[in-house]
Motif scaffolding. Structure first.
Motif, short mmCIF file in Angstrom:
data_model
loop_
_atom_site.label_atom_id
_atom_site.label_comp_id
_atom_site.label_asym_id
_atom_site.label_seq_id
_atom_site.Cartn_x
_atom_site.Cartn_y
_atom_site.Cartn_z
N GLY A 135 0.71 -0.96 -0.14
CA GLY A 135 0.00 0.49 0.66
C GLY A 135 1.13 1.13 0.17
N THR A 136 0.04 2.61 0.37
CA THR A 136 1.20 3.87 -0.25
C THR A 136 0.61 4.80 0.96
OG1 THR A 136 1.89 3.59 -2.52
CG2 THR A 136 1.39 5.84 -1.48
N LEU A 137 1.27 4.86 1.84
CA LEU A 137 0.75 6.19 2.26
C LEU A 137 1.82 7.85 2.41
CD1 LEU A 137 -0.60 7.32 5.33
CD2 LEU A 137 1.20 6.92 6.73
N ILE A 138 0.81 9.09 2.46
CA ILE A 138 0.89 9.96 1.57
C ILE A 138 0.40 11.28 1.92
CG2 ILE A 138 1.09 12.02 -0.09
CD1 ILE A 138 1.62 9.63 -2.87
N VAL A 139 1.25 11.61 3.36
CA VAL A 139 0.82 12.90 4.17
C VAL A 139 1.10 14.31 3.95
CG1 VAL A 139 0.49 13.95 6.43
CG2 VAL A 139 0.63 11.82 6.01
N VAL A 140 0.61 15.31 3.29
CA VAL A 140 0.47 16.81 2.92
C VAL A 140 0.51 16.93 4.33
CG1 VAL A 140 0.22 18.33 1.21
CG2 VAL A 140 0.67 15.90 0.81
#
Length: 657
Positions: A639-644
C-alpha cells in the motif's frame, strides 16, 4: 536535455522545457501522485562530474528548502535520477518582474510599494536565517497569476557562516544590481542585498536601471564612483521621501544604508505620507574611501589611446591650411606634422609614466597590512613597519573574533595609501550576545519596550486565541536563548482575542446513498464539511458507492461539521486473503503556518485494496500536535501512504503486509 514524457524519479512526468541555464535546465512537469504541475531543475549532464557545480546545486536546494515563506519559491522535493541530481519546486505561472515592468510601465507608486513589500518580506526571512541572496534582480523575481511575488534562484546564496568573500575575477550576479563592495571583491553582507533592493526600487520607479555602459567594468565603476541619478529631476511627481529610500539603500558606504531590510520596509511604507512631503534630500554621512579596481590601469590606457587618436585627428585638421603657393604649403605641412608628432610623443610618454606610477603605487605609497585577529599592540608594530600609524579606534561585538583583537581596518587590508597616513581599527568587544527574555503574557507595548531596550528589533503578528486581546502569546525566539541583539528581530505573536464564530452557512443534507466516493468528496468540499469515510462489504451496493450516511438525509449541517459515509467494498470473496494493517503517526503543529487561525492544513492519501491514491482519504485542519491511525487492507503487493501538510509532503512511504 530530457525528452518530453520522461518520468523523472518515477513520479514527475516532463511536459515542457521552461528554460536552459549555465548550471541546470528547468522543466515543467506533472506530479503524477498529487496531480499538480511543478517546476523541476535538473543539473546539466556535462556538469555532473564537476565538484564545485555539484556543491553549488546542492547549496541552492538546501538554502531554498530551509526558507519557508509565501514570497519565496518553495522546494518540494530533492532527488537523483540515474545519477542526475534534481530538485522539484512549486511552479509559478507568470512573468518575471523585468518582463512585468516592461509590459506595465509606468507603475503607480502604491503598486510599487506593494511589490517591494513582498520582496522585502521574503529577503527579511532569508536574512533572519543568515542567508544572503547575492543575486537579487528582476529576472529572479517571479509574479504569479494573482500578482503574488516569488523570489527564485538561490544558486549563489551563501550563509553568513560560510565564506562571504567574492573573488574579484569572477562574476557573481548581475553587475547592474551589484553593490560597490561586491564589484571590488570585498565582504558581502546583508547591506549588499539592500543595495540591490535599492536598485530594483529605482528601476520600478524610473523604468530603467540607474547606470548603463559598454562593458561590465564601466558599469561597476559607475556604481562605485557616480551618484545615483536623481529620480525627482526625471519625474517631479516622485515624492522626495520615496527617492530618499532609494538613496539610503544605495549609499556607497554600507554604513549609510539601512541596518536591516525591516528598517527599509518601514521607511518605504510611509514614503507616500503627506507628512513627509517636505523631507530634505538624504545625504550619506561616511566617506567610503573606495579603493580603485584592478582594471584601472587598463582603463587609463584605453583613455590614453583615445587621446592619442584625438591628437592625430587634431593634427590632420590643422594640416588643412590654405597656402599662397606650393612651396609655402609644403613647408607649413611639414612644420605642423613634425610639431604634432613631437607633442603627441611627449603626451604618450606622460600617459605611460602616469600608468606606471598608478600601477606601481609610487615610491611614497604602501599597502595596508592584514591586521585581522591582531592585538592593538601587534597592529601598531605592523603598521609602523609599513610606514603607517594607528588612527581612530572603535569597538563592536563579534562572535568570531576574540575580545581585544582586530576585526577589520579602514582602509581595508591591501589598500594602497601614502606613507604617514593613519589606519582606523575596529576591535572586538566580545560576543555581545544577549539572553532573550520571556515576554509572553505582557502587552505588546510592554514586550516591545523591554526588547528594544536590550537592543532587539521587534515585529508583530496578530492571531486569534483564548488569551486577553493585546497580550503576547508567543515569540519567535524562545526565552533563554543568547543571540546578537543588534542583528536580531524578534516576532511577537499577539492575541486578537477569541474569534467570534460567524453565522455559518447551513446546508440541508441530501441523500448520498448510491453516490461515488469522489462525488461525496466534492459535495463535502463545496459545503465546507469535514468528510469521514468508513468501509464495509456489501452484497447489494457496488464497490466504491455509499451504503449509509450520518447524519441522515434532510439534516441541517453548518460549515465545519462532520459528515460520515460508509462506502461499499463490494461483495466479500470467500478467497479474500487481505491483511488488515494500521499505520499510526503524528503530525506536528506549526504555529508559523497557522493559515490565519485555521491551523495547519493536513491532507492524507492512501492506496490499498479499496482506495486509490488520487482520492483524498482525509482532509482537515489541526491546531495542535495530532495523532492519526490509518487502517489498510492489503491482499497483495504493498500500500501507499502520503501525508501533505500546508502543501508540503511530510510522509511518503510504502506499507507492506
Amino acid at each position: 536535455m530530457i525528452t518530453q514524457g520522461y518520468l523523472l524519479g518515477e513520479r514527475y512526468k516532463i511536459l515542457d522545457t521552461l528554460g536552459e541555464g549555465g548550471m541546470a535546465n528547468v522543466y515543467l512537469a506533472e506530479d503524477i501522485i498529487l496531480q499538480r504541475k511543478v517546476a523541476v531543475k535538473v543539473l546539466r549532464l556535462d556538469l555532473q562530474r564537476d565538484p564545485q557545480t555539484l556543491h553549488r546545486f546542492r547549496r541552492e536546494a538546501l538554502a531554498t528548502s530551509e526558507l519557508s515563506h509565501p514570497n519565496i519559491v518553495s522546494v518540494l522535493d530533492i532527488g537523483t535520477d540515474q545519477g542526475s541530481p534534481y530538485m522539484v519546486m512549486e511552479y509559478v505561472k507568470g512573468p518575471d518582474l523585468h518582463q512585468y515592468l516592461h509590459d506595465h510601465y509606468p507603475l503607480p507608486f502604491d503598486l510599487i510599494i506593494k511589490i517591494m513589500d513582498q520582496i522585502l518580506s521574503a529577503v527579511a526571512l532569508a536574512h533572519k536565517h543568515n542567508v544572503i541572496h547575492r543575486d537579487l534582480k528582476p529576472e529572479n523575481i517571479l509574479i504569479d497569476e494573482n500578482g503574488k511575488i516569488k523570489i527564485a534562484d538561490f544558486g549563489i546564496a551563501v550563509a553568513l557562516n560560510q565564506s562571504t568573500i567574492t573573488q574579484t575575477n569572477s562574476t557573481m550576479g548581475s553587475v547592474h544590481y551589484m553593490s560597490p563592495e561586491q564589484t571590488r571583491g570585498g565582504m558581502v553582507t546583508k547591506q549588499s542585498d539592500i543595495y540591490s533592493l535599492g536598485i530594483i526600487l529605482y528601476e520600478l520607479i524610473a523604468g530603467k536601471v540607474p547606470f548603463g555602459g559598454d562593458s561590465p567594468i564601466s558599469i561597476a565603476l559607475k556604481h562605485t564612483h557616480e551618484p545615483i541619478p536623481s529620480l525627482t529631476k526625471q519625474n517631479p511627481a516622485v515624492p522626495q521621501a520615496l527617492e530618499n529610500v532609494v538613496l539610503k539603500a544605495t549609499a556607497k558606504d554600507p554604513r549609510d544604508r539601512y541596518r536591516s531590510v525591516i528598517d527599509m520596509r518601514s521607511d518605504l511604507d510611509t514614503s507616500l505620507d503627506p507628512k513627509r512631503a517636505l523631507e530634505p534630500v538624504f545625504l550619506p554621512q561616511h566617506d567610503p574611501n573606495i579603493e580603485e579596481t584592478r582594471v584601472l590601469p587598463v582603463l587609463i590606457k584605453d583613455h590614453a589611446e583615445e587621446m592619442s587618436q584625438a591628437n592625430q585627428n587634431d593634427k590632420k585638421a590643422k594640416n588643412k591650411k590654405p597656402a599662397s603657393d606650393k612651396q609655402k604649403k609644403g613647408f607649413w605641412r611639414n612644420f605642423y606634422e613634425h610639431k604634432f608628432w613631437f607633442l603627441g610623443s611627449i603626451f604618450s610618454v606622460i600617459v605611460i609614466l602616469l600608468i606606471l606610477l598608478l600601477a606601481l603605487g609610487g615610491r611614497n605609497s604602501t599597502q595596508v597590512p592584514d591586521l585581522t585577529n591582531f592585538t592593538q599592540s601587534q597592529a601598531r608594530d605592523s603598521l609602523n613597519a609599513a610606514g603607517l600609524e594607528i588612527g581612530d579606534v572603535s569597538y563592536q561585538h563579534s562572535d568570531k573574533v576574540e575580545k581585544g583583537h582586530i576585526i577589520s581596518s579602514l582602509p581595508n587590508k591591501g589598500s594602497t595609501i601614502q606613507r604617514g597616513q593613519t589606519v582606523d581599527l575596529i576591535i572586538s568587544s566580545g560576543s555581545g550576545k544577549t539572553e532573550v527574555p520571556d515576554v509572553t503574557g505582557l502587552t505588546y507595548n510592554q514586550a516591545k519596550k523591554k526588547l528594544t531596550k536590550l537592543g532587539f528589533s521587534v515585529s508583530r503578528e496578530d492571531s486569534y486565541s483564548d488569551s486577553t486581546k493585546g497580550t503576547v502569546i508567543n515569540q519567535s525566539i524562545l526565552a533563554g536563548e543568547k543571540v546578537g541583539a543588534s542583528e536580531t528581530t524578534i516576532t511577537l505573536i499577539v492575541s486578537r482575542g477569541k474569534k467570534s464564530k460567524p453565522k455559518s452557512k447551513t446546508v440541508k443534507l441530501r441523500d448520498l446513498v448510491g453516490y461515488s466516493l469522489k462525488s461525496v468528496q466534492d459535495y463535502a468540499q463545496e459545503n465546507g464539511l469535514i468528510l469521514k469515510t468508513e468501509e464495509q462489504y456489501s452484497d447489494s451496493i457496488d464497490n466504491g458507492l455509499v451504503i449509509t450516511q450520518n447524519p441522515e438525509p434532510g439534516s441541517t449541517l453548518s460549515k465545519g461539521d462532520t459528515l460520515t459515509v460508509t462506502v461499499s467494498k463490494g461483495k466479500q470473496s470467500s478467497t479474500n486473503n487481505s491483511e488488515k494493517i494500521t499505520k499510526s503517526f503524528t503530525v506536528d503543529y506549526d504555529l508559523n503556518n497557522a493559515n490565519n487561525g485555521q491551523g495547519n492544513h493536513v491532507q492524507i492519501y492512501i492506496a490499498d485494496d479499496s482506495h486509490q491514491i488520487e482520492n483524498i482519504y482525509r482532509d482537515q485542519y489541526i491546531k495542535q500536535d495530532t495523532n492519526f491511525s490509518i487502517p489498510f487492507e492489503i491482499s497483495k503487493g504493498t500500500g501507499t501512504l502520503i501525508v501533505v501538510k500546508d502543501g508540503t509532503t511530510i510522509i511518503n512511504e510504502r506499507i507492506n503486509k
